[in-house]
Design a protein around this motif. Structure first.
Motif, mmCIF file in Angstrom:
data_model
loop_
_atom_site.group_PDB
_atom_site.id
_atom_site.type_symbol
_atom_site.label_atom_id
_atom_site.label_comp_id
_atom_site.label_asym_id
_atom_site.label_seq_id
_atom_site.Cartn_x
_atom_site.Cartn_y
_atom_site.Cartn_z
ATOM 1 N N TYR A 1 17.856 8.568 6.801
ATOM 2 C CA TYR A 1 16.867 7.521 7.088
ATOM 3 C C TYR A 1 15.446 7.999 6.797
ATOM 4 O O TYR A 1 14.660 7.285 6.161
ATOM 5 N N VAL A 2 15.108 9.209 7.254
ATOM 6 C CA VAL A 2 13.754 9.724 7.018
ATOM 7 C C VAL A 2 13.496 9.878 5.523
ATOM 8 O O VAL A 2 12.380 9.604 5.043
ATOM 9 N N THR A 3 14.501 10.294 4.775
ATOM 10 C CA THR A 3 14.335 10.435 3.328
ATOM 11 C C THR A 3 14.096 9.085 2.670
ATOM 12 O O THR A 3 13.229 8.949 1.788
ATOM 13 N N ALA A 4 14.841 8.074 3.092
ATOM 14 C CA ALA A 4 14.632 6.730 2.546
ATOM 15 C C ALA A 4 13.221 6.238 2.841
ATOM 16 O O ALA A 4 12.585 5.602 2.003
ATOM 17 N N ARG A 5 12.715 6.541 4.027
ATOM 18 C CA ARG A 5 11.341 6.154 4.360
ATOM 19 C C ARG A 5 10.345 6.897 3.468
ATOM 20 O O ARG A 5 9.353 6.328 3.017
ATOM 21 N N GLY A 6 10.612 8.155 3.211
ATOM 22 C CA GLY A 6 9.719 8.919 2.356
ATOM 23 C C GLY A 6 9.720 8.433 0.918
ATOM 24 O O GLY A 6 8.706 8.534 0.218
ATOM 25 N N TYR A 7 10.850 7.883 0.465
ATOM 26 C CA TYR A 7 10.966 7.416 -0.908
ATOM 27 C C TYR A 7 10.307 6.062 -1.142
ATOM 28 O O TYR A 7 10.284 5.580 -2.282
ATOM 29 N N MET A 8 9.794 5.426 -0.113
ATOM 30 C CA MET A 8 9.180 4.114 -0.298
ATOM 31 C C MET A 8 8.009 4.190 -1.266
ATOM 32 O O MET A 8 7.290 5.183 -1.312
ATOM 33 N N ARG A 9 7.785 3.127 -2.015
ATOM 34 C CA ARG A 9 6.713 3.077 -2.990
ATOM 35 C C ARG A 9 5.357 2.883 -2.320
ATOM 36 O O ARG A 9 5.269 2.306 -1.237
ATOM 37 N N SER A 10 4.325 3.338 -3.011
ATOM 38 C CA SER A 10 2.968 3.152 -2.512
ATOM 39 C C SER A 10 2.560 1.693 -2.652
ATOM 40 O O SER A 10 2.947 1.011 -3.604
ATOM 41 N N VAL A 11 1.771 1.221 -1.699
ATOM 42 C CA VAL A 11 1.298 -0.163 -1.696
ATOM 43 C C VAL A 11 -0.162 -0.192 -2.137
ATOM 44 O O VAL A 11 -0.943 0.703 -1.801
ATOM 45 N N PHE A 12 -0.526 -1.203 -2.911
ATOM 46 C CA PHE A 12 -1.906 -1.380 -3.345
ATOM 47 C C PHE A 12 -2.729 -1.817 -2.125
ATOM 48 O O PHE A 12 -2.604 -2.952 -1.657
ATOM 49 N N THR A 13 -3.533 -0.911 -1.599
ATOM 50 C CA THR A 13 -4.273 -1.187 -0.373
ATOM 51 C C THR A 13 -5.536 -0.341 -0.331
ATOM 52 O O THR A 13 -5.635 0.662 -1.032
#
Length: 457
Positions: free
Chosen positions: A203-215
Motif C-alpha cells: 500500500y505504501v509503495t502504491a501511494r509513493g507511485y502516485m503521479r504529481s499533480v499540477f498545483t
C-alpha cells in the motif's frame, strides 16, 4: 469461478511493487488477502481499507482508468536483432526478451562483428571500415562493398541503440526508486514472510507511485490513514513483522530500531551506491545544459524530465542514507560530508501561479543555490560539512533539522485518505473516458495533437 488463494493474492500484491496500480486497487487486493486468510481485522483497519477500496476499479461502474498502470518501459532492440539475424550467419533467431537485455544485445553485436572483421566499438565509418584488400585478407572477398557497408552500419546503429537502451533502463530504475525506494527490489520470499508486512509495503509503495499533480501547493503526502492503520498491525505483532523488508520503504526510527546492524549496514551500502549513480545522472543533465540555480525555473533547453526524476531519486536516497547513518550511530559522518537536497525544476507557469497567489520561491531553493553541487561533494572536490549547511540555512531562516537538511526526516503524521484523481499531464479530470480523449488530443501537454503516450512523471 473459485476465489484466489492467499498465496495467489500475495503474488499479485508483490507484482504491484513494479507496477503503478492505484492505491484504491491495492487496498482492494489487501481486503481480499485478509478474507482469504480468514483474518479478523480490527475496526480501524477494516474501516480504513473499506474507505479506500470503495473507489477501486472493481467497485466502480466503468472499471476503467485512463492512466497507465505501469512505468513506461524503454523500447528494446527486437527490430535490430531481427535484422541482424537476417544479415549475419552467426546470429540465430532470438527470443523477444533478448531485445531488453543489454548483455545479450552486446554479445550479439560482438559475435556479428567477428563475421565482418569488426571489433566492438569500432564505429567510425571513415576510419574503421575495412578496404578491399583488408576484406580479402579477412576472408570477406565474397561480400560486396555494399553488403559489407550495410552490415557495418547496422552494427554501428545497434551500438547506439544499446547505449540509449541502457540509459533509458537506468532512468526507469531511478524513477521507480525515487518514488517507491527499494520496494521493487524486494524478493517475493522476503515480501511474503508476513501478510501484514506485505500489505503495508504494497500500500505504501502504491501511494509513493502516485503521479504529481499540477498545483501551486504541496504534493499529496504518501503516509495516510490507511497506511497508519496497516502499520499499527505491525506494531501490534512486532515478533512476526519483517522489519528489514519494511525498512526498504519506510525508514523511520521506529522501524530501523527493529533491524539488525548487519542488515542496516547492507541497506546503507546499497543506498550509498545508488546516491553515486543518481549524482552521475544529475551531473550529466547539468553539463548538457546548466540550470538557473537561483530560481530553478525551467528554461528552453533544460532536460526537466531527467533532472526531476533524478532529483526525486536523490532526495529519497539521501533521506534513507541519513536515517540509516543515524540509527547506526554514524551520523558524525555528516559533520564532514553533508550533501544537500536537490530541488526539482519548476515550470514557468507554476512559478507565476505561486507569485500571483502571494507565494514565492521556496526557501530551500536559496539554500540549494549556495551549497556545493552534490556530485562535487561525493567526489571530494568540494567540502560540504554540516556546519556549512547549518550556516546557509540560518541565513535564509530555514530550520536545518525540521527541513531534513542536516538530519533524518522527522516523523510525519498520517493524512486523511483522498481518492486518486484521473490526471492528464498533471491536471485532474473527473471522467477517465474524457481524460483519454484529452490526452490523445494533446491537451495540457503544451504540444500539438498526438497519440496518447506512456507517462514517466
Amino acid at each position: 469461478m473459485s476465489s484466489p488463494t492467499s498465496a495467489q493474492l500475495l503474488h499479485e500484491l508483490h507484482a504491484t511493487l513494479t507496477l503503478r496500480k492505484r492505491p484504491e486497487d491495492v487496498a482492494r487486493l489487501i481486503q481480499d488477502l485478509y478474507a482469504a486468510l480468514g483474518s479478523d481485522l480490527d475496526t480501524a483497519t477494516e474501516a480504513a481499507l473499506a474507505k479506500a477500496a470503495e473507489h477501486s476499479l472493481r467497485n466502480l461502474w466503468h472499471g476503467y482508468t485512463s492512466m497507465w498502470e505501469e512505468f513506461a518501459r524503454p523500447v528494446g532492440a527486437q527490430r535490430q536483432l531481427a535484422r541482424a539475424a537476417s544479415l549475419f550467419t552467426r546470429v540465430p533467431d532470438l527470443p523477444d526478451d533478448t531485445g531488453d537485455d543489454p548483455a545479450r544485445i552486446e554479445a550479439v553485436i560482438r559475435r556479428a562483428g567477428e563475421e565482418i572483421g569488426r571489433a566492438y566499438g569500432q564505429n567510425d565509418f571513415g576510419l574503421d571500415r575495412l578496404n578491399r584488400d583488408e576484406r580479402a585478407a579477412a576472408g570477406l572477398g565474397e561480400i560486396s562493398k555494399r553488403q559489407y557497408n550495410k552490415r557495418f552500419r547496422l552494427l554501428r546503429r545497434m551500438e547506439a541503440k544499446l547505449a540509449r537502451l541502457v540509459h533509458e533502463q537506468r532512468r526507469r530504475e531511478v524513477t521507480i526508486t525515487g518514488k517507491g525506494a527499494f520496494a521493487h527490489t524486494l524478493p517475493y520470499e522476503l515480501f511474503a514472510t508476513d501478510p501484514d508486512t506485505a500489505a503495508f509495503i504494497a500500500y505504501v509503495t502504491a501511494r509513493g507511485y502516485m503521479r504529481s499533480v499540477f498545483t501551486n501547493g504541496r504534493q499529496r503526502q504518501v503516509y495516510d490513514e490507511v497506511a497508519e492503520a496497516l502499520f499499527q498491525r505491525l506494531r501490534n505483532h512486532p515478533e512476526r513483522t519483517c522489519w528489514y523488508a519494511v525498512a526498504h520503504v519506510h525508514p523511520t526510527a521506529e522501524v530501523l530500531a527493529q533491524v539488525s546492524d548487519q542488515d542496516l549496514t547492507r541497506l546503507l551500502v546499497r543506498w550509498n551506491g545508488f546516491l553515486r549513480q543518481v549524482a552521475g545522472l544529475l551531473e550529466d543533465a547539468w553539463n548538457r545544459h546548466p540550470l538557473e540555480r537561483d530560481t530553478m525555473i525551467v528554461r528552453r533547453g533544460d532536460d526537466s524530465s531527467t533532472w526531476n526524476q533524478a532529483a526525486q531519486a536523490w532526495n529519497t536516497a539521501r533521506a534513507h542514507w541519513f536515517a540509516l547513518l543515524t540509527e547506526l550511530g554514524q551520523d558524525h559522518v555528516l559533520d564532514r560530508i553533508c550533501p544537500g537536497k536537490v530541488p526539482r525544476l519548476m515550470a514557468a507557469d507554476v512559478a507565476y501561479w505561486h507569485r500571483m497567489s502571494g507565494g514565492g520561491l521556496h526557501p530551500d531553493t536559496y539554500v540549494w543555490a549556495e551549497l556545493p553541487l552534490p556530485w562535487e561533494v561525493l567526489r571530494g572536490e568540494k567540502e560540504c560539512p554540516r556546519s556549512l549547511v547549518e550556516a546557509v540555512c540560518a541565513r535564509y531562516r530555514v530550520d536545518p533539522t525540521a527541513g531534513a537538511w542536516t538530519a533524518a526526516r522527522p516523523a510525519v503524521e498520517a493524512v486523511a485518505f483522498r481518492r486518486t484523481p484521473e490526471l492528464v499531464h498533471g491536471v485532474a479530470v473527473a471522467d477517465p473516458l474524457m481524460a483519454s480523449a484529452l490526452r490523445s488530443a494533446g491537451v495540457f501537454s503544451g504540444k500539438g495533437k498526438r497519440a496518447a503516450a506512456q507517462e514517466w512523471a
